[in-house]
Design a protein around this motif. Sequence first.
Motif, PDB file in Angstrom:
ATOM      1  N   ILE A  54       0.844  -1.204   0.000  1.00 18.59           N
ATOM      2  CA  ILE A  54       0.000   0.000   0.000  1.00 18.59           C
ATOM      3  C   ILE A  54       0.874   1.247   0.000  1.00 18.59           C
ATOM      4  CG2 ILE A  54      -1.625   1.338   1.409  1.00 18.59           C
ATOM      5  CD1 ILE A  54      -2.835  -1.399   2.233  1.00 18.59           C
ATOM      6  N   PHE A  55       1.973   1.228   0.759  1.00 15.12           N
ATOM      7  CA  PHE A  55       2.905   2.353   0.771  1.00 15.12           C
ATOM      8  C   PHE A  55       3.487   2.594  -0.619  1.00 15.12           C
ATOM      9  CE2 PHE A  55       7.388   3.640   1.084  1.00 15.12           C
ATOM     10  CZ  PHE A  55       7.220   4.903   1.620  1.00 15.12           C
ATOM     11  N   ILE A  56       3.860   1.529  -1.314  1.00 15.18           N
ATOM     12  CA  ILE A  56       4.396   1.662  -2.671  1.00 15.18           C
ATOM     13  C   ILE A  56       3.331   2.230  -3.609  1.00 15.18           C
ATOM     14  CG2 ILE A  56       5.281   0.377  -4.668  1.00 15.18           C
ATOM     15  CD1 ILE A  56       7.310   0.700  -2.431  1.00 15.18           C
ATOM     16  N   ALA A  57       2.094   1.756  -3.500  1.00 18.63           N
ATOM     17  CA  ALA A  57       1.018   2.247  -4.363  1.00 18.63           C
ATOM     18  C   ALA A  57       0.759   3.736  -4.125  1.00 18.63           C
ATOM     19  CB  ALA A  57      -0.252   1.439  -4.114  1.00 18.63           C
ATOM     20  N   ILE A  63       3.617  10.419  -7.109  1.00 19.66           N
ATOM     21  CA  ILE A  63       4.523  10.771  -8.210  1.00 19.66           C
ATOM     22  C   ILE A  63       3.734  11.072  -9.474  1.00 19.66           C
ATOM     23  CG2 ILE A  63       6.320   9.879  -9.751  1.00 19.66           C
ATOM     24  CD1 ILE A  63       7.449   8.406  -7.280  1.00 19.66           C
ATOM     25  N   VAL A  64       2.734  10.257  -9.772  1.00 18.98           N
ATOM     26  CA  VAL A  64       1.920  10.468 -10.976  1.00 18.98           C
ATOM     27  C   VAL A  64       1.153  11.783 -10.888  1.00 18.98           C
ATOM     28  CG1 VAL A  64      -0.092   9.601 -12.233  1.00 18.98           C
ATOM     29  CG2 VAL A  64       1.743   8.043 -11.590  1.00 18.98           C
ATOM     30  N   MET A  70       3.395  17.627 -16.559  1.00 20.43           N
ATOM     31  CA  MET A  70       4.447  17.456 -17.563  1.00 20.43           C
ATOM     32  C   MET A  70       3.953  16.664 -18.755  1.00 20.43           C
ATOM     33  SD  MET A  70       7.760  16.612 -15.295  1.00 20.43           S
ATOM     34  CE  MET A  70       8.308  17.648 -13.984  1.00 20.43           C
ATOM     35  N   VAL A  71       3.098  15.710 -18.528  1.00 16.57           N
ATOM     36  CA  VAL A  71       2.546  14.933 -19.621  1.00 16.57           C
ATOM     37  C   VAL A  71       1.586  15.780 -20.457  1.00 16.57           C
ATOM     38  CG1 VAL A  71       1.098  12.933 -20.175  1.00 16.57           C
ATOM     39  CG2 VAL A  71       2.791  12.778 -18.347  1.00 16.57           C
ATOM     40  N   LYS A  72       0.802  16.607 -19.772  1.00 12.59           N
ATOM     41  CA  LYS A  72      -0.156  17.459 -20.484  1.00 12.59           C
ATOM     42  C   LYS A  72       0.525  18.517 -21.334  1.00 12.59           C
ATOM     43  CE  LYS A  72      -3.770  16.899 -17.052  1.00 12.59           C
ATOM     44  NZ  LYS A  72      -4.530  17.542 -15.977  1.00 12.59           N
TER      45      LYS A  72
END
Length: 75
Positions: A54-57, A63-64, A70-72
Amino acid sequence: MGRILRHMAGAAEIRKEFSLVEVAVMALALAAMHLSTHYYNYLLFHSIAEMFSIFIAITVFIIVVNTAHMVKTNI
């Protein structure tokens, strides 16, 4: 009020480097916790593994969200 905010900002310094000894101690502690929980109490081991996933998720989600602009903008 400004004096309090300056004090709080100064107290929030984050250390960015770990020494080799600190990394070794952390790795040894994690290995000991893993071995003791895996052989002693499987439910505790599984709960710790689930919390780690859960911590990793949550970390990936943060981050996303913080790099979506930046993606937009094609940066």
